[in-house]
Design a protein around this motif. Structure first.
Motif, PDB file in Angstrom:
ATOM      1  N   MET A  56       0.829  -1.191   0.000  1.00 53.67           N
ATOM      2  CA  MET A  56       0.000   0.000   0.000  1.00 53.67           C
ATOM      3  C   MET A  56       0.869   1.248   0.000  1.00 53.67           C
ATOM      4  SD  MET A  56      -3.111  -0.862   0.193  1.00 53.67           S
ATOM      5  CE  MET A  56      -4.289  -2.017   0.808  1.00 53.67           C
ATOM      6  N   LEU A 133      -5.790  15.745  -8.460  1.00 52.15           N
ATOM      7  CA  LEU A 133      -5.526  14.314  -8.331  1.00 52.15           C
ATOM      8  C   LEU A 133      -6.396  13.533  -9.292  1.00 52.15           C
ATOM      9  CD1 LEU A 133      -5.589  14.311  -4.484  1.00 52.15           C
ATOM     10  CD2 LEU A 133      -3.587  13.784  -5.873  1.00 52.15           C
ATOM     11  N   ASN A 134      -5.915  12.340  -9.666  1.00 58.57           N
ATOM     12  CA  ASN A 134      -6.751  11.428 -10.439  1.00 58.57           C
ATOM     13  C   ASN A 134      -7.575  10.625  -9.438  1.00 58.57           C
ATOM     14  OD1 ASN A 134      -7.876   9.452 -11.984  1.00 58.57           O
ATOM     15  ND2 ASN A 134      -6.070   9.131 -13.250  1.00 58.57           N
ATOM     16  N   GLY A 135      -8.864  10.887  -9.384  1.00 61.72           N
ATOM     17  CA  GLY A 135      -9.691  10.295  -8.341  1.00 61.72           C
ATOM     18  C   GLY A 135     -10.163   8.887  -8.627  1.00 61.72           C
ATOM     19  N   VAL A 136      -9.738   8.293  -9.741  1.00 64.52           N
ATOM     20  CA  VAL A 136     -10.222   6.940 -10.052  1.00 64.52           C
ATOM     21  C   VAL A 136      -9.873   5.990  -8.923  1.00 64.52           C
ATOM     22  CG1 VAL A 136      -9.948   4.991 -11.579  1.00 64.52           C
ATOM     23  CG2 VAL A 136     -10.233   7.259 -12.535  1.00 64.52           C
ATOM     24  N   ASP A 137      -8.598   5.996  -8.538  1.00 66.43           N
ATOM     25  CA  ASP A 137      -8.224   5.211  -7.376  1.00 66.43           C
ATOM     26  C   ASP A 137      -8.295   6.147  -6.174  1.00 66.43           C
ATOM     27  OD1 ASP A 137      -7.170   3.773  -5.349  1.00 66.43           O
ATOM     28  OD2 ASP A 137      -5.575   2.869  -6.547  1.00 66.43           O
ATOM     29  N   ALA A 138      -9.455   6.168  -5.545  1.00 69.55           N
ATOM     30  CA  ALA A 138      -9.698   7.143  -4.495  1.00 69.55           C
ATOM     31  C   ALA A 138      -8.702   7.002  -3.356  1.00 69.55           C
ATOM     32  CB  ALA A 138     -11.113   6.981  -3.977  1.00 69.55           C
ATOM     33  N   ASN A 139      -8.379   5.753  -3.030  1.00 67.28           N
ATOM     34  CA  ASN A 139      -7.488   5.528  -1.905  1.00 67.28           C
ATOM     35  C   ASN A 139      -6.092   6.064  -2.184  1.00 67.28           C
ATOM     36  OD1 ASN A 139      -6.882   4.315   0.669  1.00 67.28           O
ATOM     37  ND2 ASN A 139      -5.630   2.882  -0.512  1.00 67.28           N
ATOM     38  N   TYR A 140      -5.647   5.769  -3.381  1.00 63.83           N
ATOM     39  CA  TYR A 140      -4.334   6.230  -3.805  1.00 63.83           C
ATOM     40  C   TYR A 140      -4.316   7.755  -3.791  1.00 63.83           C
ATOM     41  CZ  TYR A 140      -0.027   5.594  -6.566  1.00 63.83           C
ATOM     42  OH  TYR A 140       1.261   5.553  -7.010  1.00 63.83           O
ATOM     43  N   ALA A 141      -5.412   8.358  -4.279  1.00 64.60           N
ATOM     44  CA  ALA A 141      -5.496   9.819  -4.319  1.00 64.60           C
ATOM     45  C   ALA A 141      -5.426  10.391  -2.905  1.00 64.60           C
ATOM     46  CB  ALA A 141      -6.789  10.241  -4.999  1.00 64.60           C
ATOM     47  N   ARG A 142      -6.125   9.762  -1.977  1.00 65.95           N
ATOM     48  CA  ARG A 142      -6.101  10.203  -0.586  1.00 65.95           C
ATOM     49  C   ARG A 142      -4.694  10.133  -0.018  1.00 65.95           C
ATOM     50  NH1 ARG A 142     -11.257   8.400   1.309  1.00 65.95           N
ATOM     51  NH2 ARG A 142     -12.523  10.278   1.126  1.00 65.95           N
ATOM     52  N   LEU A 143      -4.050   9.023  -0.337  1.00 64.78           N
ATOM     53  CA  LEU A 143      -2.701   8.799   0.164  1.00 64.78           C
ATOM     54  C   LEU A 143      -1.773   9.906  -0.322  1.00 64.78           C
ATOM     55  CD1 LEU A 143      -2.074   6.227   1.769  1.00 64.78           C
ATOM     56  CD2 LEU A 143      -0.869   5.388  -0.231  1.00 64.78           C
ATOM     57  N   GLN A 145      -2.652  12.829  -1.308  1.00 72.88           N
ATOM     58  CA  GLN A 145      -3.053  14.073  -0.664  1.00 72.88           C
ATOM     59  C   GLN A 145      -2.400  14.183   0.716  1.00 72.88           C
ATOM     60  OE1 GLN A 145      -7.277  14.547  -0.617  1.00 72.88           O
ATOM     61  NE2 GLN A 145      -7.160  16.454   0.545  1.00 72.88           N
TER      62      GLN A 145
END
Lengths: 383, 371, 599
Positions: A56, A133-143, A145
């Motif tokens: 992750m 951010l590219n929000g497709v992978d929301a988790n990745y985007a959060r990370l 951020q």
């Protein structure tokens, strides 16, 4: 009547029958290497693949840097991005090319500093650091951020120190992360993977064993001997239990020595809870095998009931507490859920009894239920 | 023409064989649909009601306001108030709470003086991903508090602030990311069940020999065996898509054509792999083992849950042979990004190649592997 | 007339080992209920061999399983060795030995390991084992194979090991379910010797089910079971006795034996007609038997001679209920061309698996319209040869051609000329009869009207209309076989490959089957068939006897019998059966082997 009759029906007879069945099963395992492959080769291959493959932790995330008017202030900020291992900043001339790069997947985010950045830096409202951010992978985007926020905080502190000023923040958040201070995702993923792998092994080892005896006609021959159904089932369980524990030991050894996951709990607790879990997993496989009596259907059931549920509903990756109540109830039916809780605690926190005890009890309950159902459904009759 | 009839006959036979058995009919249809619902809710990194405790040594108005902000956030839920430092450990150890907000005795004074007042958050890192996400939530709450505080008192805030905006998924809803992926996951499992055991079962029953001595060519047998998996896969894919759009409210921006072309190519490659496993196996047990040995890595190394970019180079290379890897990109592209057909060609052709290679290999193995 | 031979005088209590009274057994749920047993009453007495005889689907296996407590009857009482088999099954199971149809061996365990397992399960004291093993291994002749895996044993050896495993703790009652199916004649003889030794020396009680009617005559008592009911119980002689004067042998050198059989079989008054060597054996109804000479009057050069009745005559008469056998309808064959010539040619054919030769240096020809048999025990290499001919297995060496081509590389159209029926009647079990036919018709490329017509013809010709919508896995074995043959014939092939087509099928179904094959051959279809039923060799025009991958003898049945008579000591007065010939040939081959070894 033969003199040994009385002896045959006594305890010694049961012992002898059981020993015979266990030895038979072991010999069959030795003759057909596929069982050994399931127990020992599968955990090694899968753990290697996943231990290294699944993570992750984002490192060197490509980030487009669009600075409309470069100067000393922006250089400091851009430098801050370059100084962490999280990001790999790529300078871009304008937003158009940065957006194209993001659509094509070459960068995962855009940091945009407008022309008036330095001017607003000194104004009352402050200057915006625009992050797209590219929000497709929301988790990745959060990370990402979160990482950007981290860079921003470091930059602020650095700046305040250089200027000899106070940090212009009302509240300063100081996280203290226990058990896994560096956020090494491998430390919690590897114990979870062990659970997924052991679930598969448990089901694969036993799902076909009873169905196979029915299909090959040997069950009929077993059933007409004075053997009890209980003994047949125990005779099946012991060898696969030993095999499963072997696979488990191998997995733990790999986790500790290869992946350097700390093992803070005691070994005997780990062993005991593994035994309980295997009881539940093998019991479920056995139940499938007894219910199906046909290798094809047993195979379908094993695929559908083990892998994806263990992967998604066990809390291995996804937080159970955040699921809707109904789904949380469904997760209570997964032996994997309890074992994930035990392993994550046992590896990372230690012998925390208030966590271990209820989960171990739940595992024991599941083992009892599955084995009990198997015992009930397996009749010593041919119908 | 006669070839088409023969293929049709085989396809019908495969369907009958699968669907006449009450048990296998149920297993192929019901669990995938139930699992769509359960997984749709379960597979999410969004946190709700994360339990936390408060250890407030200050008790001032500022501290109370900060705590109130945490308590009001839907992501958090206050479970306990403690008064001793020693109470932190058991709460975290026993997983009663995920985090403890610790506000020191000097908090109010420093706040009044305009010095940074420390808020310590002790968090359980056993699941480091959950911990990181929860800390992100906490951080944004604190940032909001700081801005409000500064604005109320007319003090200057920080010289710069981060203003984040996300494309395609403005609220960063995790479910939008996972639900399209579940379409790929479940159609893969279903087609593997339908195809991976089919040839192995006919071998064990001896009917495969019967099939080989008829005038059917291996290619015809291949097509006849592949069609049921394709049809079942497309139908289930369509139903799961409907659930995703109407039940989970995931936006479907792109063209259905692109989605179904991707689905068909993906299913063909999955069927190819399933039939290859099946024709390599002598017994059902081997076919089952083969199916698992493909399914597990295919799902975990697909980018469904963890980004492929985080994997080491060698493992990333492996993922190129995984059809699910491409299909997951297609699904998310079509659903969330509204990706046009042209942009997805780069995902289509590798699936077509995998399908072609594995189907050819399966057809070749039909005649070779039989002793 | 049904010969319900009176049960022997009621035995005293201690003499009774097994007693069933009023036993009913049903399977399945409504509306698909099969009544397997119907008010069965029977008694088995101590120290005797009792044979349980009946056609396929009569309920033999169900009865065995009920006797051993594996099934519980819906109604009626089962007393085995003084215990209630339904409620005290454990007590019963520790006292009976039961060998199920597939012997119940673990094929991945060695001979010794199988024995150890069953000794443990039966609770044989460790000290008692060594002498017991020695005795059993000596008795079964397996002493030098104890380390071999059971799966690598020949069929006969497996059967003897299965028997040894059930005998590891000497049972009071031995139940053997079709112990001689799929086993070569030599092994069958040896099994019977063992069974009689057990009865003689240990006064064991044996209940044995069999589909071989000649074995019925070896039993002290016979129970005849049909459609779940006991039709008769008595000594074998009691059954055949009433048929004295109704069995005859017809010889007609001018007519082919198959044609003779076909013509006799359809005559009124003929209950049964089977080929036996050069002759046709007939059973006549009571009226016709008064004037036997009238029977062959219209057959040129035919002579008729009375012969003593045998059990099989009684069996067929009883089951058929004195109704003469109906002429078998064979779907018209139009595909077969009438040119003579060699259809199948095999030269120096080899097949190796590792360093083991499954087939070695095989050469033979089959001509058009011929029924050619490959005979031999399990593991003799029949099936391997067969699979190579069908193109399912590549040859390791040598040449072969079927209709001028090697089917392995032949085009799909060449495969359309052959019909194939595999060992296990490979049908799609959960498809109905009609669905199976429809699938195979399409697979063979039949379309439109001919598709429908051929299926209808198959349904009527093979009398399958009644089962049209039955799942094929629930069909009785005889009907499965019919359906498999119907599927193989749908496209009117010129060449028919039949692999063990009659294995496990009862005598009536076998008669019917061979009548069809005979008619097909008369119509110009070439038939290649493998079998381990020696009596069936009589139906072949020519045959090859195989052992250990080689051909021991090749020729017409008469030639082979003549060769065997040369090899063995001829017993004057007695006719050599194919079984005798086979045993003689095998023993001669063994003698030769030991001589070459010695030299």
């Amino acid at each position: 009547m033969p003199p040994e009759r009385a002896w045959r029906s006594g305890r010694g007879g049961a012992h002898m029958r059981l020993r015979g069945l266990v030895r038979k099963e072991f010999l069959q395992i030795l003759r057909d290497p596929s069982s050994i492959a399931i127990a020992f080769v599968m955990p090694v291959v899968l753990l290697l693949l996943f231990g290294y493959g699944v993570s992750m932790d984002a490192r060197h995330v490509p980030l487009a840097m669009v600075v409309e008017q470069p100067d000393a202030d922006t250089a400091g900020l851009v430098g801050a991005f370059g100084n962490t291992e999280y990001f790999h900043p790529i300078a871009m001339p304008d937003m158009r090319s940065a957006e194209r790069a993001m659509l094509a997947g070459r960068v995962s985010g855009i940091v945009h500093l407008r022309a008036d950045f330095s001017r607003r830096l000194h104004s009352a409202g402050g200057a915006p650091i625009q992050l797209i951010l590219n929000g497709v992978d929301a988790n990745y985007a959060r990370l990402i951020q979160g990482y950007v926020q981290g860079v921003w905080g470091a930059w602020l502190t650095q700046r305040a120190r250089l200027q000899g000023a106070r940090l212009p923040l009302a509240v300063d958040l100081q996280p203290r992360v226990w058990f896994n201070g560096n956020f090494r995702s491998r430390d919690y993923l590897v114990p979870g993977l062990i659970v997924v792998i052991m679930t598969l092994i448990g089901a694969l080892l036993t799902a076909l064993v009873m169905a196979r005896e029915w299909e090959r006609g040997t069950m009929e021959a077993l059933l007409v001997t004075p053997v009890r159904m209980r003994e047949i089932l125990i005779g099946k369980l012991i060898p696969y239990f030993v095999l499963g524990m072997g696979g488990m030991a191998l997995s733990v050894a790999m986790a500790v020595w290869l992946f350097q996951v700390p093992l803070r709990g005691s070994l005997w607790v780990l062993t005991l809870s593994s035994a309980l879990f295997l009881g539940a997993a093998l019991g479920m496989g056995l139940l499938i095998s007894i219910t199906a009596r046909n290798q094809f259907v047993a195979g379908l059931l094993a695929i559908i009931t083990t892998f994806l549920p263990a992967f998604i509903l066990s809390g291995f990756i996804f937080d159970i507490g955040s699921m809707p109540t109904v789904v949380q109830w469904i997760t209570r039916l997964m032996a994997a859920r309890y074992f994930v809780a035990i392993l994550q605690t046992s590896f990372l926190a230690g012998d925390v009894w208030p966590v271990l005890l209820p989960n171990a009890l739940a595992l024991m309950g599941m083992a009892v239920i599955f084995l009990g159902l198997s015992r009930r459904r397996a009749r010593k009759r041919l119908e | 023409m006669t070839a088409a009839r023969r293929i049709l006959a085989l396809t019908i036979k495969e369907f009958l064989a699968l669907m006449k058995d009450r048990f296998s009919r149920v297993v192929v249809v019901v669990p995938p649909l139930l699992q769509t619902l359960a997984f749709g809710y379960a597979a999410s990194f969004d946190l709700n009601h994360v339990p936390f405790a408060v250890y407030d040594e200050d008790g001032g108005a500022g501290a109370r306001e900060l705590v109130a902000r945490f308590a009001a956030a839907p992501a958090f839920q206050q479970r306990a108030v403690i008064h001793r430092h020693a109470d932190i450990r058991p709460l975290i150890d026993n997983r009663k709470v995920l985090m403890v907000l610790h506000i020191g005795p000097q908090f109010g004074r420093r706040l009044a003086l305009g010095e940074p007042a420390p808020l310590q958050i002790v968090i359980d890192g056993r699941n480091s991903n959950t911990a990181a996400i929860a800390l992100n939530y906490a951080r944004s709450i604190v940032t909001g508090f700081n801005r409000q505080w500064a604005a109320d008192r007319g003090r200057g805030g920080p010289p710069a602030f981060v203003e984040a905006r996300a494309w395609f998924n403005p609220n960063l809803e995790s479910r939008w990311f996972f639900v399209p992926g579940i379409i790929g996951l479940l159609t893969l499992v279903v087609t593997m069940m339908v195809t991976a055991l089919s040839v192995a079962r006919e071998r064990e029953q001896g009917t495969f020999d019967q099939l080989l001595v008829t005038p059917m060519r291996p290619a015809e047998i291949l097509v006849g065996k592949a069609l049921p998996g394709l049809i079942i896969g497309v139908l289930e894919g369509a139903v799961i898509t409907l659930i995703a759009v109407y039940w989970f409210q995931v936006p479907l921006l792109g063209s259905l054509t692109a989605l179904f072309v991707g689905l068909c190519l993906f299913l063909l490659s999955a069927i190819g792999i399933g039939l290859m496993i099946s024709s390599l196996s002598v017994t059902l047990q081997q076919a089952l083992l083969g199916a698992f040995l493909f399914l597990v890595p295919a799902v975990i190394l697909s980018g469904f849950a963890t980004p492929i970019a985080n994997m080491p180079e060698a493992v990333q290379l492996l993922t190129y042979a995984n059809p699910l890897r491409y299909f997951v990109v297609v699904l998310r592209g079509v659903f969330l990004q509204g990706a046009p057909f042209g942009l997805l060609v780069g995902q289509f052709w590798p699936m077509a190649v995998i399908g072609l290679v594995t189907l050819t290999a399966a057809g070749w193995l039909f005649r070779r592997r039989m002793h | 007339m049904i010969v319900a031979a009176a049960a022997p005088a009621p035995a005293s209590g201690t003499d009774l080992v097994l007693r069933l009274s009023g036993v009913d057994k049903r399977f399945g749920k409504p509306p698909h209920v099969v009544q397997a047993l119907h008010g069965v009453d029977l008694e088995v007495r101590r120290g005797r061999v009792t044979g349980l005889i009946g056609p396929d689907g009569a309920g033999k296996t169900t009865l065995m399983r009920i006797a051993s407590g594996l099934l519980t009857p819906e109604r009626g009482a089962v007393q085995a060795l003084g215990f209630d088999a339904a409620r005290q099954s454990l007590q019963v199971q520790s006292r009976v030995g039961y060998m199920p149809q597939r012997f119940g061996l673990y094929e991945d365990l060695s001979v010794q390991e199988n024995l150890d397992l069953y000794a443990d399960l039966q609770g044989v004291a460790p000290t008692a084992r060594a002498p017991r093993y020695r005795e059993l291994m000596h008795m079964t002749g397996l002493a030098s194979f104890t380390r071999r895996l059971a799966g690598r044993l020949s069929g006969g050896m497996k059967q003897k090991l299965g028997l040894a495993c059930t005998l590891v703790h000497p049972p009071e009652l031995l139940l053997l379910d079709e112990p001689t199916v799929g086993v070569d004649p030599v092994s069958r003889r040896e099994l019977w010797q063992i069974v009689y030794r057990l009865v003689r020396e240990q006064s064991m009680t044996v209940l044995l089910s069999t589909a071989y009617l000649d074995e019925a005559e070896r039993c002290a008592e016979v129970i005849l079971l049909h459609e779940g009911r006991v039709l008769g119980h008595g000594a074998p002689g009691d059954f055949s006795q009433p048929l004295t004067g109704r069995s005859f042998r017809v010889t007609a050198p001018d007519i082919g034996k198959r044609a003779l059989q076909a013509r006799l079989g359809t005559k009124p008054g003929v209950v049964d007609a089977v080929i036996q060597g050069e002759h046709v054996r007939v059973v006549l109804d009571a009226g016709t038997a008064q004037h036997p000479n009238a029977l062959p009057r219209d057959l040129p050069g035919a002579t008729i001679k009375p012969v003593p009745p045998r059990f099989e005559d009684a069996f067929v008469t009883m089951i058929r209920g004195d109704r003469p056998g109906r002429p078998v309808e064979v779907p018209a064959m139009t595909g077969a061309a009438n040119t003579d010539g060699t259809v199948i040619q095999v030269r120096h054919l080899d097949r190796r698996f590792g360093d083991f030769y499954a087939v070695r240096d095989l050469s033979f020809d089959v001509r058009r319209g011929e029924v050619f048999g490959l005979l031999g025990a399990n593991g003799a290499g029949k099936s391997t040869t067969f699979r190579m001919l069908c193109g399912l297995l590549p040859a390791s060496g040598g040449r072969l051609s079927v209709a001028g081509v090697d089917l392995r590389t032949a085009s799909a159209t060449a495969r359309a000329r052959i019909g194939y029926m595999s060992q296990k009647f490979s049908l799609y079990g959960n498809l109905s009869v009609h669905q199976n036919l429809r699938f195979f018709a399409s697979a063979y490329g039949l379309t439109g009207r001919s598709h429908r017509q051929r299926i209808d013809a198959a349904l009527t010709g093979f009398e399958l209309e009644g089962y049209r919508d039955t799942e094929s896995q629930t069909l009785p074995l005889g009907y499965k076989q019919r359906l498999a043959l119907a599927c193989a014939l749908l496209h009117q092939p010129d060449i028919l490959f039949l692999d063990e087509p009659t294995s496990g099928v009862d005598p009536l179904a076998r008669r019917e089957f061979w009548a069809r094959i005979g008619a097909l051959a008369e119509g110009g279809v070439t038939v290649l068939v493998t079998t381990h039923f020696m009596e069936e060799a009589e139906y072949c025009d020519r045959m090859a006897i195989m052992a250990a991958g080689r051909i021991l003898a090749l020729g017409t049945p008469e030639q082979i019998k003549a060769r065997a008579r040369g090899a063995a000591k001829p017993e004057p007065g007695e006719e050599t059966t194919m079984e005798d010939a086979f045993i003689a040939l095998i023993e001669a081959a063994k003698r030769q082997e030991t001589q070459t070894d010695a030299a």
